[in-house]
Design a protein around this motif. Sequence first.
Motif, short mmCIF file in Angstrom:
data_model
loop_
_atom_site.label_atom_id
_atom_site.label_comp_id
_atom_site.label_asym_id
_atom_site.label_seq_id
_atom_site.Cartn_x
_atom_site.Cartn_y
_atom_site.Cartn_z
N MET A 62 0.84 -1.02 -0.06
CA MET A 62 -0.12 0.14 -0.20
C MET A 62 0.79 1.45 -0.02
O MET A 62 0.27 2.38 0.20
N TYR A 97 -12.24 3.94 0.67
CA TYR A 97 -11.05 3.94 0.21
C TYR A 97 -10.11 2.79 0.73
O TYR A 97 -9.25 2.33 -0.10
N GLU A 106 -10.56 -0.64 -0.35
CA GLU A 106 -10.15 -0.81 -1.54
C GLU A 106 -8.65 -0.89 -1.93
O GLU A 106 -8.20 -1.95 -2.51
N GLN A 107 -7.91 -0.24 -0.91
CA GLN A 107 -6.59 -0.32 -1.02
C GLN A 107 -6.06 -1.59 -0.51
O GLN A 107 -4.99 -2.23 -0.93
N ARG A 108 -6.64 -2.21 0.61
CA ARG A 108 -6.26 -3.40 1.36
C ARG A 108 -6.44 -4.51 0.30
O ARG A 108 -5.71 -5.63 0.19
N ASN A 138 -6.69 -4.41 -3.14
CA ASN A 138 -5.60 -4.32 -3.90
C ASN A 138 -4.15 -4.72 -3.64
O ASN A 138 -3.66 -5.60 -4.36
N ALA A 139 -3.92 -4.66 -2.17
CA ALA A 139 -2.75 -5.20 -1.72
C ALA A 139 -2.59 -6.67 -1.74
O ALA A 139 -1.82 -7.31 -1.99
N LEU A 164 -4.70 -8.54 -3.49
CA LEU A 164 -4.59 -9.15 -5.11
C LEU A 164 -3.26 -9.17 -5.35
O LEU A 164 -2.86 -9.80 -6.16
N GLU A 165 -2.51 -8.20 -5.23
CA GLU A 165 -1.06 -7.96 -5.85
C GLU A 165 -0.29 -8.96 -5.14
O GLU A 165 0.42 -9.59 -5.87
#
Length: 138
Positions: A1, A64, A67-69, A71-72, A74-75
């Motif tokens: 993140m 928000y 969403e950031q967590r 995305n982290a 998934l990456e």
Amino acid sequence: MESTGGLRERKKEATRRALHEAAVRLAVEHGLDEVTVEAIADAAGVSRRTFSNYFAGKEDALLYGDEQRMNAVLETFASRPSGESSWSALRASLDALHAEAASWTPSGQRRRASPASTRPSSGGSSPPTPSSSAPWPT
């Protein structure tokens, strides 16, 4: 993140974070139905128009961080070894996110390691059991 990039990108991320944190704080204090976009913008020290440049509404600002967590996760999941089972990769990704989140303060700054967290465990080299290492049921 962790964000990378130039000064402009870092400032934009700081504004997004400030808006998100203001939205969360106001929603906790007053309830989501009582919070307005104007109140969030005021609490973050930006204009209503600036708020609109970052988020479509108060719900987007509030979510928000989630969403950031996600995305982290998934990456991290995508970077796991290809031979690893999906469940193991997901579990390892969530464990990594949990460990990273424990090292950050609510304002997004990395915490200093406490003496307890830097001390070697007395239980040998075996990993902790899933029930003691994860905040979710296994």
